[in-house]
Write a protein that holds these residues in place. Structure first.
Motif, mmCIF file in Angstrom:
data_model
loop_
_atom_site.group_PDB
_atom_site.id
_atom_site.type_symbol
_atom_site.label_atom_id
_atom_site.label_comp_id
_atom_site.label_asym_id
_atom_site.label_seq_id
_atom_site.Cartn_x
_atom_site.Cartn_y
_atom_site.Cartn_z
ATOM 1 N N ALA A 943 0.847 -1.195 0.000
ATOM 2 C CA ALA A 943 0.000 0.000 0.000
ATOM 3 C C ALA A 943 0.882 1.245 0.000
ATOM 4 N N ILE A 944 0.625 2.130 -0.950
ATOM 5 C CA ILE A 944 1.356 3.398 -1.037
ATOM 6 C C ILE A 944 0.322 4.496 -1.206
ATOM 7 N N GLU A 945 0.254 5.381 -0.243
ATOM 8 C CA GLU A 945 -0.773 6.421 -0.250
ATOM 9 C C GLU A 945 -0.694 7.247 -1.529
ATOM 10 N N ASN A 946 -1.871 7.482 -2.146
ATOM 11 C CA ASN A 946 -2.002 8.264 -3.380
ATOM 12 C C ASN A 946 -1.239 7.651 -4.554
ATOM 13 N N PHE A 947 -0.927 6.350 -4.434
ATOM 14 C CA PHE A 947 -0.202 5.672 -5.504
ATOM 15 C C PHE A 947 -0.857 4.338 -5.847
ATOM 16 N N GLN A 948 -1.035 3.485 -4.835
ATOM 17 C CA GLN A 948 -1.650 2.182 -5.088
ATOM 18 C C GLN A 948 -2.170 1.585 -3.781
ATOM 19 N N PRO A 949 -3.279 0.811 -3.878
ATOM 20 C CA PRO A 949 -3.737 0.078 -2.704
ATOM 21 C C PRO A 949 -2.972 -1.237 -2.567
ATOM 22 N N ALA A 950 -3.002 -1.822 -1.394
ATOM 23 C CA ALA A 950 -2.378 -3.133 -1.197
ATOM 24 C C ALA A 950 -3.193 -4.194 -1.932
ATOM 25 N N LYS A 951 -2.487 -5.135 -2.548
ATOM 26 C CA LYS A 951 -3.168 -6.215 -3.258
ATOM 27 C C LYS A 951 -2.428 -7.521 -3.023
ATOM 28 N N ASN A 952 -3.192 -8.640 -3.116
ATOM 29 C CA ASN A 952 -2.589 -9.962 -3.089
ATOM 30 C C ASN A 952 -2.613 -10.512 -4.504
ATOM 31 N N LEU A 953 -1.464 -10.772 -5.050
ATOM 32 C CA LEU A 953 -1.363 -11.222 -6.430
ATOM 33 C C LEU A 953 -0.534 -12.494 -6.517
ATOM 34 N N GLY A 954 -0.959 -13.388 -7.385
ATOM 35 C CA GLY A 954 -0.155 -14.542 -7.695
ATOM 36 C C GLY A 954 0.827 -14.232 -8.794
ATOM 37 N N LEU A 955 1.829 -15.079 -8.909
ATOM 38 C CA LEU A 955 2.905 -14.804 -9.854
ATOM 39 C C LEU A 955 2.409 -14.739 -11.294
ATOM 40 N N ASN A 956 1.354 -15.485 -11.583
ATOM 41 C CA ASN A 956 0.843 -15.527 -12.950
ATOM 42 C C ASN A 956 -0.501 -14.827 -13.104
ATOM 43 N N ASP A 957 -0.884 -14.045 -12.102
ATOM 44 C CA ASP A 957 -2.174 -13.354 -12.156
ATOM 45 C C ASP A 957 -2.180 -12.260 -13.222
ATOM 46 N N THR A 958 -3.405 -11.994 -13.698
ATOM 47 C CA THR A 958 -3.615 -10.839 -14.577
ATOM 48 C C THR A 958 -3.729 -9.579 -13.722
ATOM 49 N N ILE A 959 -3.119 -8.506 -14.196
ATOM 50 C CA ILE A 959 -3.111 -7.238 -13.453
ATOM 51 C C ILE A 959 -3.797 -6.176 -14.292
ATOM 52 N N LYS A 960 -4.799 -5.528 -13.710
ATOM 53 C CA LYS A 960 -5.475 -4.425 -14.392
ATOM 54 C C LYS A 960 -4.719 -3.115 -14.125
ATOM 55 N N VAL A 961 -4.394 -2.424 -15.192
ATOM 56 C CA VAL A 961 -3.634 -1.180 -15.075
ATOM 57 C C VAL A 961 -4.451 -0.041 -15.674
ATOM 58 N N ASP A 962 -4.720 0.974 -14.867
ATOM 59 C CA ASP A 962 -5.462 2.136 -15.343
ATOM 60 C C ASP A 962 -4.607 2.992 -16.277
ATOM 61 N N PRO A 963 -5.247 3.768 -17.151
ATOM 62 C CA PRO A 963 -4.490 4.672 -18.022
ATOM 63 C C PRO A 963 -3.648 5.641 -17.193
ATOM 64 N N ILE A 964 -2.453 5.947 -17.686
ATOM 65 C CA ILE A 964 -1.437 6.845 -17.104
ATOM 66 C C ILE A 964 -1.004 6.450 -15.706
ATOM 67 N N LYS A 965 -1.431 5.275 -15.226
ATOM 68 C CA LYS A 965 -1.025 4.819 -13.895
ATOM 69 C C LYS A 965 -0.223 3.534 -13.989
ATOM 70 N N GLY A 966 0.056 2.940 -12.833
ATOM 71 C CA GLY A 966 0.840 1.722 -12.812
ATOM 72 C C GLY A 966 0.973 1.181 -11.412
ATOM 73 N N TYR A 967 2.041 0.400 -11.186
ATOM 74 C CA TYR A 967 2.251 -0.225 -9.881
ATOM 75 C C TYR A 967 3.734 -0.315 -9.572
ATOM 76 N N LEU A 968 4.010 -0.461 -8.278
ATOM 77 C CA LEU A 968 5.303 -0.925 -7.787
ATOM 78 C C LEU A 968 5.072 -2.293 -7.166
ATOM 79 N N LEU A 969 5.731 -3.315 -7.701
ATOM 80 C CA LEU A 969 5.518 -4.694 -7.288
ATOM 81 C C LEU A 969 6.831 -5.310 -6.836
ATOM 82 N N ILE A 970 6.759 -6.152 -5.807
ATOM 83 C CA ILE A 970 7.956 -6.779 -5.255
ATOM 84 C C ILE A 970 7.789 -8.298 -5.310
#
Length: 975
Positions: A943-970
């Motif tokens: 979770a990063i304020e004003n950037f992205q909410p916390a999510k639980n993702l699998g290694l092969n999951d599909t990720i929805k990305v909004d226009p002009i936005k993105g993610y930081l993933l570890i």
């Protein structure tokens, strides 16, 4: 500055010292500044309905009769009825209606209306006051010649502050006094020796002080050992124009120089100046004496000869009493001494030494090797090959082609030789002939991979040319991106034509691994093309708009061609074509420094909050226009506040840099009047105007620039434009050295500067000399530069960080534009975002955030939440692998969503950002063999304020990305 202020405040000035009754002083209490900075204090001795006053205000402005007169009583109540009798620049005579009968009244004569804002002054003087009441006029018979009125007494003339005061050097002599002075003298001109404490400020008038004192053939002063002692000679051309006034020294015991007639250029070359003085004008001559540390105390006498070309010489005897005392730092610590004028002639940093981090150039036959570049020269002096960062860049040798009758001229004879071989610069010459032309190529290469060319085309007979062009053929595989000549950072076009227009004179072509910058030179100004500096295009290349530029792809070659078009040249008329190139990248990418050295930058409030260290801030920029560093490009009067600030933050492990450049200069500069005496060498000409102080003291022939009131003080910073390249460059270099020594500051914040790379090299050399490890970051506005990465590229070897972003539209910029024009990555630099907070998702693809506490109304730009993720992950020690690199191990399933990996031995941080117009569903495609370890089955999305909410993702999951936005993933390494 401080000493002079004390001088004005503590000494009661009176022109009675010079045989006149009116006293001049600085008011002990401030009055509203809209009333103007000057007033006369008058006393009405009786209770009357009308009192007459005559004020010898001796003003500089010729339109005094057009400005309002504002009169108030001691409580500030304004008087309405004022009847003008005679208003001139010399005196004001009028009748007014005292509100309270007998008592003190104040007459203001520079009242204005308008506003004072950060960045600009808007306002003008009030026009003539309204006509008085007819009943009052009739009652007091003011239109009658026989009317006798009570005469108010002028007690004194006051300035609102010491800095506003006209006394004594701007109190104007009356015309009749000047005529009387001229008539008394048999000479065609007069010389007035003057102490440095009283800079000559008027060039169209002479001060009343000179009337009362008269001329003198003697200057006497007291100096200390180790002092650079300065004094003035004011030459008044009373009866005729004076031509080529020279200053000569007879039996001077110390080296002497006149800054008005001689000096050293920014390249270290000695020059002389012709100084003419028009009839009725005043020309100050500032003279410096270099008194050594081992000077013997005692009275030293010599003569100065003032010698116009068309008039008899005048001899001024000079007596300098040298005391036993030793003055520290030549007197530079006290600005009123004007000892720093010698900085104008400094040659500090003018050499061909290697500048860190670069290594000595190596020369073997016609191959020159630099730290990250290699050039092999042909016999004509042009590169046969260029290797950038280990990558051969050229598909064929560079060519300087000349066409006659649509045929390429051949040059069969070449004479190549090296002219100089220094550690930091190698230069060479080559001469080529044919029956029509002689070509002389003079060129050099510097240790940072910068090449500079000047090719002279000398006709041996009258010749009609179809074209002269420069062709740079680059390997198509490396010609991925292009910027300049009308194009923003973009994919390199295979076909492009451009004609000279707008502030553009250069281009860059290449890829992250290898590239080449080329600037077409030869115009009157060769620095960055800012909003204030738009010179004509280089004359030889432009050729009355017959010249231009084009790109053409042909198989594995992408060729750029800069051409001048057809022209005729006559025997004996040489054409000079200039260009410069820089091989990129200029240095290895310092990702660790990018993520570890975070910036605090708040222009108005440079003092960070107490908890700033928790955010990992390591560098503070102190802008101008605040109480720590109030005056633009003149930090010398604020050295104490800067030193305290630097010391405070050094104790907390934070570096501090200041805003200090050249393009404009504060009116608070002590040396302002000496610089004005140099005509337009340093201070640019212009239409005047701007802040009232400038109008009242400078009058005309200046170009008003930055203005701001300084919060918490009565001072205002009203800057004027400088003239581009001048001896002020030399002063700037010495001033930087002095500031670093005095304050222990850690470098410079450069904000759209106008100087060239030669000066920046000097700056870097001085920093390395005084305090190794100093930092330079550079800011620019794309609205000014029309492509700052191109305009400033020659700076890149010597700066640490970019802050290009003002006016940038981050949400609209394509990835190529981000990479090439914003990030700095192809050149070995990294940057921060700016305008409206940038785009945090896209920024992370290039390793960028905004600076703290950069903010925009309605947009949360706070980078600290992202910085927390950086620190938790340990990004400073990670390897950054961008989507633009061949070895990148991470891609997404959609080409409109780009990814950059930050790789460590046990985990990977992935920044993804979308350039698509719609929501995009993507999967990560990761080459775990390239990474070298196996991952856990989950992806962490913190979770990063004003950037992205916390999510639980699998290694092969599909990720929805909004226009002009993105993610930081570890993703962590599997245990």
């Amino acid at each position: 500055m401080k000493l002079i202020s004390i001088f004005f405040l503590n000494i009661f000035f009176s022109i009675s010292l010079y045989a006149q009754e009116i006293s001049h002083s600085v008011s002990k209490q401030l009055w509203p500044d809209v009333l103007g900075n000057h007033r006369a204090v008058i006393l009405v001795g009786q209770n009357v309905d009308a009192a007459e006053v005559k004020i010898e205000w001796r003003r500089k402005d010729w339109d005094a009769d057009q400005k309002a007169i504002v009169i108030t009583d001691e409580k500030g109540n304004k008087i309405d009825n004022i009847y003008r009798i005679n208003i001139t620049r010399e005196e004001g005579q009028f009748v007014f209606q005292p509100l309270n009968g007998a008592g003190k009244y104040y007459v203001y004569y520079y009242a204005w209306s308008g506003s004072k804002n950060i960045g600009g002054f808007s306002g003008d003087y009030l026009k003539r006051e309204k006509a008085p009441n007819n009943e009052w006029l009739t009652k007091n018979e003011l239109t009658s010649d026989k009317t006798k009125l009570v005469q108010a007494k002028v007690l004194e003339i006051q300035a609102r502050t010491a800095f506003d005061s006209f006394f004594p050097m701007e109190v104007v002599a009356k015309q009749v006094e000047v005529e009387r002075l001229i008539k008394k003298s048999a000479a065609s001109y007069l010389v007035f020796p003057e102490d440095r404490k009283f800079p000559i400020k008027m060039f169209d008038d002479i001060p009343y002080k000179w009337i009362s004192k008269g001329t003198s053939a003697l200057f006497a002063g007291t100096a200390q050992r180790n002092e650079y002692y300065v004094f003035q000679l004011g030459v008044f051309a009373g009866k005729q124009n004076l031509k080529n006034v020279k200053i000569e020294y007879i039996n001077s015991p110390f080296p002497a120089t006149c800054f008005n007639t001689e000096g050293y250029s920014t390249k270290g070359d000695f020059f002389t100046k012709i100084v003419d003085v028009k009839k009725g004008k005043v020309q100050p001559f500032w003279i410096g004496l270099d008194i050594p540390l081992d000077a013997k105390p005692g009275l030293k006498e010599f003569q100065v000869r003032v010698k116009p070309e068309n008039a008899s010489a005048s001899i001024i005897r000079v007596k300098i009493n040298v005391t036993k005392d030793v003055l520290a730092n030549r007197g530079d610590d006290e600005t009123w001494r004007h000892s720093r004028l010698r900085w104008l002639n400094s040659k500090l940093g003018i050499n061909d030494d290697v500048v860190k981090p670069y290594q000595n150039l190596k020369v073997q036959d016609q191959k020159i090797t630099a730290s990250s570049a290699e050039v092999v020269l042909k016999k004509d002096g042009l590169p046969a090959s260029i290797v950038a960062n280990g990558n051969p860049l050229l598909a064929a040798p560079l060519a300087f082609n000349i066409l006659v009758n649509n045929q390429l001229l051949a040059f069969s004879s070449h004479d190549f030789k090296y002219a100089t071989r220094e550690a930091g610069k190698v230069s060479w010459e080559s001469i080529s002939f044919n029956d029509k032309l002689k070509l002389v190529c003079k060129a050099s290469m510097e240790a940072d991979g910068y090449l500079r060319y000047k090719i002279s085309v000398n006709p041996l007979q009258d010749t009609k040319l179809d074209d002269i062009n420069l062709q740079i053929p680059v390997k198509q595989e490396l010609a991925k991106y292009f910027m300049g000549m009308g194009l923003p950072g973009s994919k390199c076009p295979g076909d492009y034509d451009w004609k000279w227009k707008g502030p553009q004179d250069s281009f860059w072509l290449g890829d992250v691994e290898a590239g080449l910058f080329c600037e077409l030179r030869g115009s009157s100004y060769s620095g960055p093309l800012l909003n204030l500096y738009h010179p004509a295009p280089p004359k030889a290349w432009y050729n009355n708009n017959l010249g231009g530029f084009n790109i053409a792809a042909d198989g594995n070659v992408l060729n750029t061609r800069t051409y001048c078009g057809p022209r005729s040249i006559k025997k004996g008329e040489a054409l000079e074509f200039e260009f410069a190139m820089l091989i990129t990248p200029v240095k290895p990418l310092d990702t660790k420094g990018q993520f570890a050295n975070r910036y605090y930058h708040d222009g108005s409030h440079p003092e960070p909050p107490k908890d700033i260290l928790e955010s990992g801030v390591k560098i503070i920029n102190v802008h101008h226009a605040n109480q720590i560093n109030p005056y633009i490009n003149y930090p010398f009067g604020s050295v104490d506040s800067i030193k305290r600030f630097v010391s405070t933050w050094h104790k907390r492990g934070v570096k501090t840099k200041i805003y200090y450049t050249i393009r404009e200069l504060s009116n608070q500069a002590t040396e302002l009047w000496a610089l004005r005496s140099l005509s337009n060498e340093i201070l640019a000409d212009g239409n005047g105007g701007g802040y009232t102080w400038l109008r009242e003291h400078l009058g005309s022939n200046y170009n008003a620039q930055w203005f701001t009131p300084i919060n918490g003080t009565e001072a205002c910073d009203a800057a004027i434009l400088t003239s581009g390249e001048s001896r002020w460059y030399n002063y700037y270099v010495e001033g930087l050295k002095w500031m670093i020594k005095k304050t222990d500051m850690d470098g410079l914040y450069l904000d759209d500067v106008s100087f060239d790379r030669d000066l920046l090299k000097r700056v870097r050399k001085v920093m390395d000399m005084v305090k190794p490890g100093c930092v330079i970051d550079l800011h620019s506005n794309t609205g000014f530069s029309k492509g700052p990465a191109t305009q400033y590229m020659e700076f890149f070897p010597y700066i640490n960080k970019l802050w290009f972003g003002e006016s940038f539209q981050y949400d609209k910029m394509l990835p190529e534009n981000w990479l090439v024009e914003v990030s700095g990555i192809p050149y070995g630099l990294m940057g921060d975002m700016l305008h409206a907070g940038g785009n945090p998702w896209r920024g992370m693809v290039y390793g960028m955030t905004v600076r703290y506490p950069w903010f925009t109304e309605g947009v949360n730009c706070d980078p600290r939440e992202i910085w927390k993720v950086w620190d938790a992950f340990g990004i400073a020690d990670a390897k950054m692998i961008g989507y633009w690199q061949k070895e990148t191990p991470v891609h997404t399933s959609d080409p409109g969503v780009l990814a950059t990996a930050y790789l460590k031995e046990d985990k990977i941080l992935i920044a993804i950002a979308s350039w698509n117009k719609d929501i995009t569903e993507i999967k990560l495609n990761i080459d775990w063999k390239k990474i070298g370890w196996k991952p856990e089955d989950r992806i962490l999305c913190p979770a990063i304020e004003n950037f992205q909410p916390a999510k639980n993702l699998g290694l092969n999951d599909t990720i929805k990305v909004d226009p002009i936005k993105g993610y930081l993933l570890i993703i962590n390494k599997k245990k």
